[in-house]
Structures are given as structure tokens and as C-alpha cells.
Motif scaffolding. Structure first.
Motif, PDB file in Angstrom:
ATOM      1  N   TYR A   1       0.839  -1.134   0.109  1.00 48.91           N
ATOM      2  CA  TYR A   1       0.053  -0.115  -0.081  1.00 48.91           C
ATOM      3  C   TYR A   1       1.158   1.153   0.099  1.00 48.91           C
ATOM      4  CZ  TYR A   1      -3.753  -3.312   1.414  1.00 48.91           C
ATOM      5  OH  TYR A   1      -4.590  -4.114   1.454  1.00 48.91           O
ATOM      6  N   LEU A   2       0.533   2.471  -0.510  1.00 45.94           N
ATOM      7  CA  LEU A   2       1.143   3.645  -0.289  1.00 45.94           C
ATOM      8  C   LEU A   2       0.615   4.230   0.840  1.00 45.94           C
ATOM      9  CD1 LEU A   2       0.762   4.617  -4.232  1.00 45.94           C
ATOM     10  CD2 LEU A   2       2.704   3.609  -2.908  1.00 45.94           C
ATOM     11  N   THR A   3       1.245   5.418   1.237  1.00 45.41           N
ATOM     12  CA  THR A   3       0.697   6.202   2.457  1.00 45.41           C
ATOM     13  C   THR A   3      -0.180   7.386   2.001  1.00 45.41           C
ATOM     14  OG1 THR A   3       2.856   5.799   3.225  1.00 45.41           O
ATOM     15  CG2 THR A   3       1.446   7.182   4.406  1.00 45.41           C
ATOM     16  N   GLY A   4      -1.288   7.361   2.522  1.00 49.41           N
ATOM     17  CA  GLY A   4      -2.182   8.352   2.295  1.00 49.41           C
ATOM     18  C   GLY A   4      -2.059   9.734   2.842  1.00 49.41           C
ATOM     19  N   GLY A   5      -1.251   9.905   3.960  1.00 46.99           N
ATOM     20  CA  GLY A   5      -0.756  11.049   4.408  1.00 46.99           C
ATOM     21  C   GLY A   5      -0.511  10.907   5.773  1.00 46.99           C
ATOM     22  N   TYR A   6      -0.211  12.179   6.507  1.00 47.27           N
ATOM     23  CA  TYR A   6       0.271  12.083   7.882  1.00 47.27           C
ATOM     24  C   TYR A   6      -0.333  13.066   8.721  1.00 47.27           C
ATOM     25  CZ  TYR A   6       3.987  15.479   7.786  1.00 47.27           C
ATOM     26  OH  TYR A   6       4.690  16.657   7.541  1.00 47.27           O
ATOM     27  N   ILE A   7      -0.376  13.322  10.037  1.00 47.42           N
ATOM     28  CA  ILE A   7      -0.690  14.223  10.843  1.00 47.42           C
ATOM     29  C   ILE A   7       0.240  14.184  12.231  1.00 47.42           C
ATOM     30  CG2 ILE A   7      -2.888  14.934   9.955  1.00 47.42           C
ATOM     31  CD1 ILE A   7      -3.859  13.612  12.798  1.00 47.42           C
ATOM     32  N   ALA A   8       0.631  15.518  12.543  1.00 49.90           N
ATOM     33  CA  ALA A   8       1.336  15.368  14.095  1.00 49.90           C
ATOM     34  C   ALA A   8       0.541  16.228  14.933  1.00 49.90           C
ATOM     35  CB  ALA A   8       2.639  15.714  13.876  1.00 49.90           C
ATOM     36  N   VAL A   9       0.131  15.549  15.963  1.00 52.67           N
ATOM     37  CA  VAL A   9      -0.696  16.345  17.055  1.00 52.67           C
ATOM     38  C   VAL A   9      -0.044  16.175  18.468  1.00 52.67           C
ATOM     39  CG1 VAL A   9      -2.813  15.913  15.728  1.00 52.67           C
ATOM     40  CG2 VAL A   9      -2.205  14.246  17.548  1.00 52.67           C
ATOM     41  N   PRO A  10      -0.461  17.131  19.447  1.00 58.57           N
ATOM     42  CA  PRO A  10       0.016  17.309  20.668  1.00 58.57           C
ATOM     43  C   PRO A  10      -0.813  16.355  21.473  1.00 58.57           C
ATOM     44  CG  PRO A  10      -1.126  19.424  20.442  1.00 58.57           C
ATOM     45  CD  PRO A  10      -0.981  18.562  18.858  1.00 58.57           C
ATOM     46  N   GLY A  11      -0.224  15.655  22.402  1.00 59.09           N
ATOM     47  CA  GLY A  11      -0.874  14.561  23.097  1.00 59.09           C
ATOM     48  C   GLY A  11      -2.047  15.111  23.937  1.00 59.09           C
ATOM     49  N   LYS A  12      -1.912  16.367  24.637  1.00 56.89           N
ATOM     50  CA  LYS A  12      -2.834  16.978  25.354  1.00 56.89           C
ATOM     51  C   LYS A  12      -3.638  16.250  26.432  1.00 56.89           C
ATOM     52  CE  LYS A  12      -3.111  20.948  23.187  1.00 56.89           C
ATOM     53  NZ  LYS A  12      -2.697  22.430  23.484  1.00 56.89           N
ATOM     54  N   LEU A  13      -2.427  15.561  27.151  1.00 56.62           N
ATOM     55  CA  LEU A  13      -2.954  14.229  28.262  1.00 56.62           C
ATOM     56  C   LEU A  13      -3.626  15.054  29.471  1.00 56.62           C
ATOM     57  CD1 LEU A  13      -0.152  11.877  28.100  1.00 56.62           C
ATOM     58  CD2 LEU A  13      -2.270  11.945  26.894  1.00 56.62           C
ATOM     59  N   ILE A  14      -3.596  16.739  29.581  1.00 55.05           N
ATOM     60  CA  ILE A  14      -4.065  17.124  30.508  1.00 55.05           C
ATOM     61  C   ILE A  14      -5.505  17.496  30.458  1.00 55.05           C
ATOM     62  CG2 ILE A  14      -1.887  17.860  31.523  1.00 55.05           C
ATOM     63  CD1 ILE A  14      -2.526  20.677  30.289  1.00 55.05           C
ATOM     64  N   ASP A  15      -5.947  17.545  29.102  1.00 55.57           N
ATOM     65  CA  ASP A  15      -7.234  17.734  28.654  1.00 55.57           C
ATOM     66  C   ASP A  15      -8.058  16.595  28.125  1.00 55.57           C
ATOM     67  OD1 ASP A  15      -9.493  18.986  27.664  1.00 55.57           O
ATOM     68  OD2 ASP A  15      -8.661  20.417  26.660  1.00 55.57           O
ATOM     69  N   PRO A  16      -8.453  15.920  29.009  1.00 55.71           N
ATOM     70  CA  PRO A  16      -9.067  14.557  28.365  1.00 55.71           C
ATOM     71  C   PRO A  16     -10.283  14.562  27.324  1.00 55.71           C
ATOM     72  CG  PRO A  16      -9.095  14.594  30.771  1.00 55.71           C
ATOM     73  CD  PRO A  16      -8.733  15.951  30.243  1.00 55.71           C
ATOM     74  N   THR A  17     -10.712  15.868  27.241  1.00 56.87           N
ATOM     75  CA  THR A  17     -11.778  16.299  26.332  1.00 56.87           C
ATOM     76  C   THR A  17     -11.480  16.997  25.100  1.00 56.87           C
ATOM     77  OG1 THR A  17     -12.702  18.315  27.452  1.00 56.87           O
ATOM     78  CG2 THR A  17     -13.719  16.229  28.254  1.00 56.87           C
ATOM     79  N   PHE A  18     -10.157  17.130  24.917  1.00 52.42           N
ATOM     80  CA  PHE A  18      -9.484  17.908  23.731  1.00 52.42           C
ATOM     81  C   PHE A  18     -10.223  17.374  22.340  1.00 52.42           C
ATOM     82  CE2 PHE A  18      -6.416  19.165  20.599  1.00 52.42           C
ATOM     83  CZ  PHE A  18      -6.556  20.642  20.602  1.00 52.42           C
ATOM     84  N   ASP A  19     -10.567  18.633  21.734  1.00 55.28           N
ATOM     85  CA  ASP A  19     -11.271  18.359  20.201  1.00 55.28           C
ATOM     86  C   ASP A  19     -10.085  18.319  19.370  1.00 55.28           C
ATOM     87  OD1 ASP A  19     -13.113  18.085  18.178  1.00 55.28           O
ATOM     88  OD2 ASP A  19     -13.574  20.021  18.379  1.00 55.28           O
ATOM     89  N   TYR A  20      -9.843  16.851  18.593  1.00 56.94           N
ATOM     90  CA  TYR A  20      -8.852  16.770  17.741  1.00 56.94           C
ATOM     91  C   TYR A  20      -9.367  17.077  16.445  1.00 56.94           C
ATOM     92  CZ  TYR A  20      -5.200  15.404  20.917  1.00 56.94           C
ATOM     93  OH  TYR A  20      -4.330  15.539  22.060  1.00 56.94           O
ATOM     94  N   SER A  21     -10.871  17.359  16.154  1.00 58.03           N
ATOM     95  CA  SER A  21     -11.238  17.578  14.710  1.00 58.03           C
ATOM     96  C   SER A  21     -10.781  18.840  14.404  1.00 58.03           C
ATOM     97  CB  SER A  21     -12.836  17.663  14.874  1.00 58.03           C
ATOM     98  OG  SER A  21     -13.266  18.521  16.002  1.00 58.03           O
TER      99      SER A  21
END
Length: 630
Positions: A439-459
Motif C-alpha cells: 500500500y501507499l501512504t495516504g498522508g500524515y498528521i502530527a498532534v500534541p498529546g494534550k493529556l491534561i485535557d481529556p476532552t480535547f477536540d482533535y477535529s
């Protein structure tokens, strides 16, 4: 001058003292060709290889290469580290055979390089725990690596387990005149190909070297067919061998190798042919039909040879299949060797490592005759020629063709203990799950973990539902058990999340300055994708045993201060704030104590899949049976 400047100068002077000592050892105790081989091997380590296979011909000076390698390892330390006594022991030299005399010989050969610990496979764990308390070894040198190459060699598997799981920064050098299993595996689906980025170094000897290829060119080899190899069977060649010994005009010696059950019979045959009993010695232990008082050691035989030479007399040694490898008779004895006879009909390595191998070295005896398996000698010569031409390369694919050609061309039964020859073509399945579906790679993203904010909106970062679900599962793993907590051995278990391949990056795996570390791989793949290049998703996933890329829809590298290495003695078991700040900057993402890099699987590539399946067919249709641990 300030106290600080004084201490700095003192440290520099001390470092120079250590370096001068090492350079003096290398220049005085090794030859230029040995130094060159070691330097080439070490340059491969510096360029990202974790393993280097060094092919050094019989009796060409492997101990000198090992000494130079150990010195280079210590010379690679910083001025600060080289002055710390606690960091002195950094190289482990392993003898593959449980032979104490070989181990003692290695200790003598490497004694001047005091950063080396010499041990064997049996005592490896003890050597690590007792000698490397301050730090794990940075380099492991495995001598005569062809021994124990078969799959039954449990101790070898322990070495690889240690290198893969406990000491992932350690480099390993395999040294042998016949490292066939290691070389073959480096071109196959193995640890040496995928994990270790193995390179090859062929030790180019000086012009004074007389090896098996040179003996072959000098017509010093007498062909023994399978029907003629048994010394105890009467034959014209046996008569010729005995006549050469008896008619030799000056002092000298001969060597006969027979099965252990035939040592007594071989001695009787020599006596019947007019050779005096005091001229015959049987080397071995507890042999059938031979009294203990009639058995001799290698040292006994050497002393008897010296005594006979005083009277211009000759001696003949009978050895058996268990006759230990690694013995060096010395230049003088090699120069006066009359002939050898080898009854071995086993693999190439066994034949080469036996009598004819003992005769190799830096001398001018082009008159000695060696009665042995000529097909095996020719096969070995072909292999050496190929390896010499392809030295310093990391592409081992061509070796499979060479091995196959040798199977077809010569009547050999195997290459070494790990590779035997089937009488006809067999179709073998890889132990690793087929990962040819590409398979080829469709893309990538890098995001902060934000573990201190359990409800963080990654959308805010992506609308891709698979990536959002993967982020939630990864965060849940980090936050479970009232986390986040520093922890080793994290994994996404269970069918509901095993569609994600997760790499939990810690202080050891983050950056070891090699292309295979997590930082290098992240930069390589993201840069290529940013440039619009096609990147195989299979290469990013790099599936392990029992896995395939087809089963993975997302690959995630989790850089976090909460990931802990299993290596208790590691310099840095977990990533620190500076590491996280660095990777955040490189990936252009908000700094955090956890950074999650995710790749999503793209389109299926029919073209790449077809090419891989073609290659698989070529490898698995073969007469070669490989049961190698490599």
C-alpha cells in the motif's frame, strides 16, 4: 589560569594519553590490512549499520581485526567519556564454541585492549551482569560466527534477543572465514536485513598470504571423491599420501583427519606401511579403541614436532572430527607441512575450517599437498571471489543467486550448519507473515498529546474518522490506571485497536544517530510526503512477526516522556523536555510532553505487490534449506 581551565586542560591531556595508548597498540600489534578491515567495518557502524559481517579468510589474522575494532570503539568516545574509568568496559568479545582454550587464547590476543571482556555464549549473561554494571556494551564481536548458526542454537537466539530488546544501541560484528548463514540471511527475510541494516566487509590480506584460493591456483589440492575420502580404505591416493610423507627429504609433519571411531585403525594402517610408532600421534580425548595414555593434546604434538626437527625427523598427527577449530600451528610448522588428508564430507564450512584451513597463513609453503573435497574448495573460492568484489555493500540480494549457482555447479551438501542442500527444489514458506501486498501512504498528521485535557477536540486537526479514533485509543492507553504514568512495554491489545501499529518512542529509541531510530524515520517519511513523493506504507509500518501491513490502517509513533525503556542501565530511559521540544519543532506542531505522529494507509499498489511477489517466488523455490538463527 583559572581552576576551570586547568581541569579542562588536564582532562584533555588525559584523553590524549588514552588515545595515544590505543593508537600505539593498533600500530604495534596489528598489520595494516587488519587495521583497514576494522576501519571499514567501523565506518559502516557510523553510517547506520548495526551489524557488519567480516569475511576474513582462514588464518588471515581475525584476532588482529578484533583488536583494532575494540580500539576503534574506545577511540570513538568523547574526551570526557574516555577519561571515565566506569566507562572503560564497552566491548564484549564472544567465542561461539564452549572451548576454554579458545577463550584463553582470545584473552591473550586482546589483553592490551583493556576495554574488552572475553566470554562465550554459555556465559554471556554472567559476563554482562558482572562486567558491564556501569553501562551495557556498545560493541559485541562474535568470533567464528558460523558455529551455532543452526536453528537449534538457543544461545545464539539469546544474543539476538539481547540486541533487539535489551541493548538496542549496541553494534555487532560477525567474524568468520565462512559466515554463510549470516550472509544468506542478510539478503532474506531476517533480523539481519530488516532490523540491523547489515553490511559486508571482506578482509583483503597482504600479498604474503597463502590461502585456499592460492593453494588451488598452485595445484596443491588433490581431489578426493566420496569413494576415496575414507583414509582407512585402501586406495592409490592413500599410497601416494604415505609415500610423500616417507620420502620427504627433511623434517616436517603431516595431518590426517578421520571419524573419531577410526583413529585407532588409521594408526594401524600407518604402522603397517612402515611408519614408526614414535612418529605417530593421535590428538583427541576418549577415542574408541585408543588408550588414554596414547592420546595427545595439541601442545603435546607441537613439542613432539620440535623434538623430531632436532633430529631431522618427521611426525604425523591423526585428528578426529571433533578436533577444535581456531588452532594456529604457527608459521614455522606451516612452512614444513608435508601434506594433509581430510575425510570430511560435510558442508563447505566444515571442510574449509578443517585441515586445509590450518595450513593457511603468511608463509611460502607452496609444496604441501592437501587431499580433500575439491568441489567444496572450488565452491568456497567462488564465494570468496564474489564477496571480495561486493565488499562494503549492503545489498545482499545477489548472494541468493550465487548460492543457487554453487548448488547447481558443485556437489556440496551444505554451506555451514545453518544452510544445507536439498536433493531437489523445495518450496518453503517464510516464517514471517507474507507482507507482499503493498500500500501507499495516504498522508500524515502530527498532534500534541494534550493529556491534561481529556476532552480535547482533535477535529481541529483532522476530519478523518480513523485518525480521530486512533488518537482516542492512544490517549486512552496513556491515561489508563490513573495516568499518565511512566511505563514500559505499552501496547494496543485487542481486536478493537490492533488495526493501529503503535511505536512507543522512549529515550533509547528516540535518537541514536542512526537511520533506523524513531527520529530519523519520522523525518525521512514526513519529508518525502511533504515533497509529494510516494512512500510505501509497508516501509513505515515495518511489520513484525505475525503482522502484515494489510491488517494495519494507521501507523502511529508516540513520542512521550511517559514511555520508559526496558533497559534499566540505559543513559536515558525516557525522552526529556528537550527531546519533545525538538521533535515538536521538526514536525511543526505545538510543544507538549507527548507528540503523536500518525500515518494513514492509502491506495493499494498492484504494481509494487506484483514485483514483491515475483521476488518471493525466486527466493522460496530453492534447493537451499536455511535453518539459520540469523
Amino acid at each position: 589560569m583559572t581552576n576551570h581551565s586547568f581541569r579542562l586542560n588536564e582532562s584533555m591531556n588525559q584523553a590524549e594519553k588514552h588515545r595515544e595508548y590505543l593508537e600505539k597498540i593498533v600500530s604495534s600489534d596489528t598489520f595494516e590490512h587488519q587495521q583497514h578491515a576494522a576501519q571499514r567495518a567501523f565506518s559502516h557502524f557510523e553510517e547506520g549499520s548495526r551489524a557488519v559481517v567480516i569475511t576474513a579468510e582462514m588464518q588471515s589474522g581475525k584476532s588482529g581485526i578484533a583488536l583494532a575494532l575494540a580500539a576503534l570503539q574506545r577511540l570513538s568516545l568523547s574526551d570526557t567519556d574516555i577519561c571515565e574509568r566506569s566507562k572503560l568496559k564497552d566491548t564484549l568479545y564472544l567465542v561461539t564454541m564452549a572451548d576454554l582454550s579458545l577463550q584463553e587464547q582470545a584473552k591473550q590476543d586482546l589483553a592490551k585492549c583493556n576495554n574488552v571482556v572475553v566470554s562465550n555464549f554459555t556465559n554471556m549473561s554472567f559476563a554482562l551482569s558482572s562486567n558491564f554494571k556501569a553501562q551495557p556494551p556498545k560493541l559485541i564481536i562474535i568470533d567464528e560466527c558460523h558455529y551455532g548458526a543452526g536453528a537449534e542454537a538457543v544461545r545464539y537466539a539469546k544474543v539476538f534477543e539481547y540486541l533487539e530488546k535489551e541493548n538496542t544501541n549496541c553494534k555487532v560484528a560477525f567474524i568468520s572465514a565462512t559466515p554463510f548463514s549470516a550472509l544468506y540471511s542478510a539478503g532474506a527475510d531476517s533480523i539481519l536485513r530488516h532490523n540491523f541494516k547489515t553490511s559486508l566487509v571482506f578482509h583483503k590480506t597482504s600479498d604474503e598470504y597463502l590461502g585456499i584460493r592460492e593453494m588451488h591456483r598452485n595445484n596443491q589440492i588433490v581431489k578426493l571423491t566420496e569413494e576415496q575420502r575414507n583414509f582407512c580404505d585402501d586406495s592409490l591416493l592413500r599410497k601416494r599420501f604415505i609415500r610423500q610423507f616417507k620420502e620427504h627429504p627433511s623434517s616436517g609433519w603431516s595431518l590426517i583427519r578421520v571419524p573419531s571411531s577410526q583413529a585407532s585403525l588409521a594408526k594401524s594402517i600407518l604402522l603397517e606401511n612402515g611408519i614408526a610408532e614414535e612418529q605417530i600421534m593421535v590428538i583427541g580425548q576418549k577415542l574408541v579403541g585408543v588408550e588414554e595414555s596414547d592420546l595427545a593434546s595439541i601442545d603435546d604434538f607441537k613439542r613432539e614436532y620440535e623434538a623430531a626437527a632436532m633430529f631431522d625427523d618427521k611426525v604425523i598427527a591423526i585428528t578426529v572430527a571433533g578436533f577444535r577449530a581456531g588452532i594456529n600451528f604457527g608459521q614455522e610448522m606451516k612452512s614444513t607441512l608435508i601434506n594433509t588428508w581430510d575425510s570430511t564430507i560435510a558442508n563447505i564450512a566444515a571442510i574449509v575450517q578443517a585441515n586445509i584451513g590450518r595450513a593457511c597463513g603468511y608463509h611460502c609453503n607452496t609444496q604441501a599437498k592437501h587431499y580433500t573435497n575439491l568441489d567444496a574448495i572450488k565452491a568456497y573460492s567462488d564465494l570468496l571471489n564474489h564477496l571480495e568484489l561486493n565488499s562494503d555493500k549492503s545489498d545482499f540480494e545477489g548472494l541468493h543467486t550465487v548460492f543457487e549457482d554453487i548448488c547447481a555447479k558443485y556437489d556440496v551438501r551444505g554451506f555451514d550448519r545453518g544452510i544445507s542442500i536439498a536433493p531437489q527444489v523445495e518450496y518453503t514458506a517464510s516464517r514471517k507473515k507474507d507482507d507482499s501486498k503493498t500500500y501507499l501512504t495516504g498522508g500524515y498528521i502530527a498532534v500534541p498529546g494534550k493529556l491534561i485535557d481529556p476532552t480535547f477536540d482533535y477535529s481541529l486537526y483532522t476530519k478523518n474518522q480513523e485518525l480521530l479514533e486512533a488518537i482516542n485509543l492512544i490517549r486512552a492507553e496513556l491515561l489508563k490506571d490513573d495516568g499518565p504514568l511512566r511505563k514500559q512495554g505499552r501496547a494496543l491489545k485487542g481486536e478493537h485497536q490492533n488495526w493501529i501499529k503503535a511505536q512507543w518512542v522512549n529515550g533509547v529509541t528516540y535518537d541514536d544517530y542512526t537511520p533506523s531510530c524513531a527520529k530519523s524515520r519520522a523525518l525521512e517519511f514526513t519529508t518525502l510526503l511533504d515533497q509529494g513523493e510516494s512512500v510505501e506504507f509497508n516501509k513505515i509500518v515495518n511489520p513484525g512477526g505475525g503482522e502484515s501491513t494489510e491488517d494495519k490502517r494507521v501507523m502511529a509513533s508516540i513520542f512521550s516522556v511517559y514511555n520508559l525503556s526496558r533497559q534499566i542501565d540505559a543513559f536515558k530511559r525516557s525522552m526529556d523536555e528537550e527531546d519533545l521540544a525538538e521533535i515538536a519543532s521538526l514536525l511543526n506542531v505545538e510543544s507538549d510532553d507527548t507528540i503523536i505522529l500518525l500515518y494513514v494507509r492509502g491506495d493499494y499498489s498492484e504494481k509494487l505487490t506484483y514485483e514483491k511477489q515475483e521476488n518471493i517466488e525466486k527466493i522460496t523455490s530453492t534447493r537451499i534449506r536455511t535453518d539459520s538463527v540469523f
